[in-house]
Design an enzyme around this catalytic site. Structure first.
Site, short mmCIF file in Angstrom:
data_model
loop_
_atom_site.label_atom_id
_atom_site.label_comp_id
_atom_site.label_asym_id
_atom_site.label_seq_id
_atom_site.Cartn_x
_atom_site.Cartn_y
_atom_site.Cartn_z
CB THR A 1 -103.54 -10.77 -48.78
OG1 THR A 1 -102.78 -9.23 -48.04
CG2 THR A 1 -104.38 -11.51 -47.12
CG PHE B 1 -108.57 -18.70 -43.53
CD1 PHE B 1 -106.56 -17.72 -43.47
CD2 PHE B 1 -109.02 -18.99 -43.91
CE1 PHE B 1 -105.94 -18.79 -44.39
CE2 PHE B 1 -108.77 -19.88 -44.76
CZ PHE B 1 -106.88 -19.67 -45.32
NE ARG B 2 -109.55 -17.30 -37.60
CZ ARG B 2 -108.50 -17.98 -38.07
NH1 ARG B 2 -107.24 -17.18 -38.72
NH2 ARG B 2 -108.62 -19.27 -38.67
CD GLN C 1 -100.18 -19.44 -38.14
OE1 GLN C 1 -101.25 -19.64 -38.16
NE2 GLN C 1 -99.93 -18.48 -39.19
CB VAL D 1 -101.51 -24.85 -48.17
CG1 VAL D 1 -101.79 -24.72 -46.60
CG2 VAL D 1 -103.24 -23.25 -48.54
CG HIS E 1 -101.24 -24.47 -40.89
ND1 HIS E 1 -102.07 -23.35 -41.09
CD2 HIS E 1 -100.19 -25.34 -39.87
CE1 HIS E 1 -102.03 -23.24 -39.34
NE2 HIS E 1 -101.31 -23.74 -38.96
CB CYS F 1 -103.47 -45.66 -50.38
SG CYS F 1 -104.04 -45.53 -51.83
CB CYS G 1 -107.18 -47.76 -52.22
SG CYS G 1 -107.04 -45.91 -51.88
CG ASN H 1 -103.50 -5.26 -42.95
OD1 ASN H 1 -103.72 -6.08 -41.96
ND2 ASN H 1 -104.20 -5.49 -43.87
N1 APR Z 1 -99.69 -6.68 -44.67
C1 APR Z 1 -99.83 -7.34 -43.42
N2 APR Z 1 -101.15 -7.86 -42.62
C2 APR Z 1 -102.07 -7.96 -43.22
C3 APR Z 1 -102.46 -7.75 -44.69
C4 APR Z 1 -100.84 -7.27 -45.38
N3 APR Z 1 -101.04 -7.36 -46.86
N4 APR Z 1 -103.51 -8.47 -45.11
C5 APR Z 1 -104.23 -9.38 -44.35
N5 APR Z 1 -103.31 -8.69 -43.19
C6 APR Z 1 -103.48 -9.08 -41.74
C7 APR Z 1 -104.84 -9.24 -41.69
O1 APR Z 1 -105.38 -8.33 -40.43
C8 APR Z 1 -104.84 -10.30 -40.45
O2 APR Z 1 -104.80 -9.42 -39.03
O3 APR Z 1 -103.02 -10.51 -41.73
C9 APR Z 1 -103.76 -11.38 -40.79
C10 APR Z 1 -103.79 -12.58 -41.45
O4 APR Z 1 -104.92 -13.09 -40.73
P1 APR Z 1 -105.35 -14.39 -40.26
O5 APR Z 1 -106.62 -14.65 -41.95
O6 APR Z 1 -106.74 -15.44 -39.32
O7 APR Z 1 -104.33 -15.50 -40.78
P2 APR Z 1 -103.44 -16.87 -40.29
O8 APR Z 1 -103.37 -15.86 -39.17
O9 APR Z 1 -102.60 -16.79 -41.15
O10 APR Z 1 -104.43 -17.77 -40.43
C11 APR Z 1 -104.21 -19.30 -39.52
O11 APR Z 1 -105.91 -19.69 -39.83
O12 APR Z 1 -107.93 -20.92 -41.39
C12 APR Z 1 -106.86 -20.49 -40.92
O13 APR Z 1 -104.94 -22.75 -41.60
C13 APR Z 1 -106.01 -21.37 -41.85
O14 APR Z 1 -103.29 -21.00 -41.84
C14 APR Z 1 -105.09 -20.87 -41.09
C15 APR Z 1 -104.67 -20.61 -39.75
#
Ligand code: APR
Length: 238
Positions: A28, A35-36, A101, A103, A119, A130, A148, A209
């Site tokens: 990030t 994502f979450r 995880q 990409v 991932h 193919c 193909c 975080n």
């Molecule tokens: N420093 C520390 N933690 C952070 C930071 C940062 N700068 N920015 C975000 N975070 C935390 C968020 O608070 C959250 O708890 O990192 C975590 C990211 O979690 P997700 O967004 O769920 O990402 P991830 O766990 O990698 O998701 C797994 O879900 O959608 C699929 O394939 C996708 O690989 C992904 C998988």
């Protein structure tokens, strides 16, 4: 946080086989949304409804729109100091490998050599029929496979698909052998990667975080931003 980072530095110095597991929170601060987290993708689009193999087959336009947007967003994106410091720690023999995880390939771009992309990698485009590797621009131009006529897709693991066997087996065996596992920036919501922290017999450290539920299993939790924590950690290891 300072004393916890010093504790992590001590653990690394005393460990023989350190492995790192990263999620979207590692990227990030390179301007790739997670994502979450608070600003994550889920807020306005639920990747689970788009990043899955059914959508790929039944609604290719939506699938294509989502991944084209993510690929275009990667233009100009580069690793931050946290990625670079992890690569430095690997070259100093202080960490053995990184299972990620993510990409976008930022760990490899930063110079890390042993990286297990659990991932997959969004920049490797292939024909789904193919498996021919093609150029990203063929995908962005919504072309079909020239060999193909099959549909093109990024080499990422979609919901409903298996993880790449070699990456998974390598990550699992490294983590089973590890005496210290450092988990950075992941919600641990997604199976099977969220099982990996339980596979080490060693100590587990979480750098995140936010203090999410279900992280009670960690021996040490450092709540902070990955880049800032890794910069301070590196200072403690010099
Ligand atoms: N420093 C520390 N933690 C952070 C930071 C940062 N700068 N920015 C975000 N975070 C935390 C968020 O608070 C959250 O708890 O990192 C975590 C990211 O979690 P997700 O967004 O769920 O990402 P991830 O766990 O990698 O998701 C797994 O879900 O959608 C699929 O394939 C996708 O690989 C992904 C998988």
């Amino acid at each position: 946080m300072k004393s916890k980072i010093m504790e992590l530095a001590r653990l690394i110095k005393n460990a023989d086989h350190v492995v790192v597991l990263t999620g979207a929170g590692m990227d990030t601060e390179s301007n790739i949304p997670d994502f979450r987290g608070k600003e994550g993708w889920w807020k306005n689009i639920d990747p689970r409804t788009v990043a899955n193999i059914e959508t790929f087959h039944e609604n290719y336009s939506l699938f294509h729109e989502f991944y084209s947007m993510r690929l275009k967003m990667l233009e100009g994106i580069k690793p931050h100091t946290g990625h670079l410091l992890l690569a430095e720690l690997e070259s100093k023999g202080m960490i053995k490998s990184i299972a990620t995880q993510n990409v976008a390939g930022l760990h490899v771009m930063a110079g890390s050599r042993k990286v297990y992309e659990l991932h997959g990698n969004i920049r490797s485009i292939r024909c789904n029929r193919c498996s021919r590797e093609v150029d990203v621009k063929d995908f962005l131009n919504k072309e079909k496979c020239k060999s193909c006529g099959g549909p093109l897709r990024p080499g990422v693991v979609l919901f409903g698909e298996m993880l790449p066997t070699e990456a998974w087996d390598s990550a699992l065996s490294d983590i089973e052998r590890s005496d210290l596992l450092i988990v950075i920036g992941t919600s641990l919501e997604v199976y099977p990667v969220n099982q990996l922290p339980m596979m080490t017999k060693g100590k587990t450290v979480l750098i995140n975080n936010e203090d999410r539920g279900g992280t009670g299993m960690f021996d040490l939790k450092i709540i902070g931003n990955a880049r800032e924590v890794l910069e301070e950690l590196y200072e403690n290891l010099r």
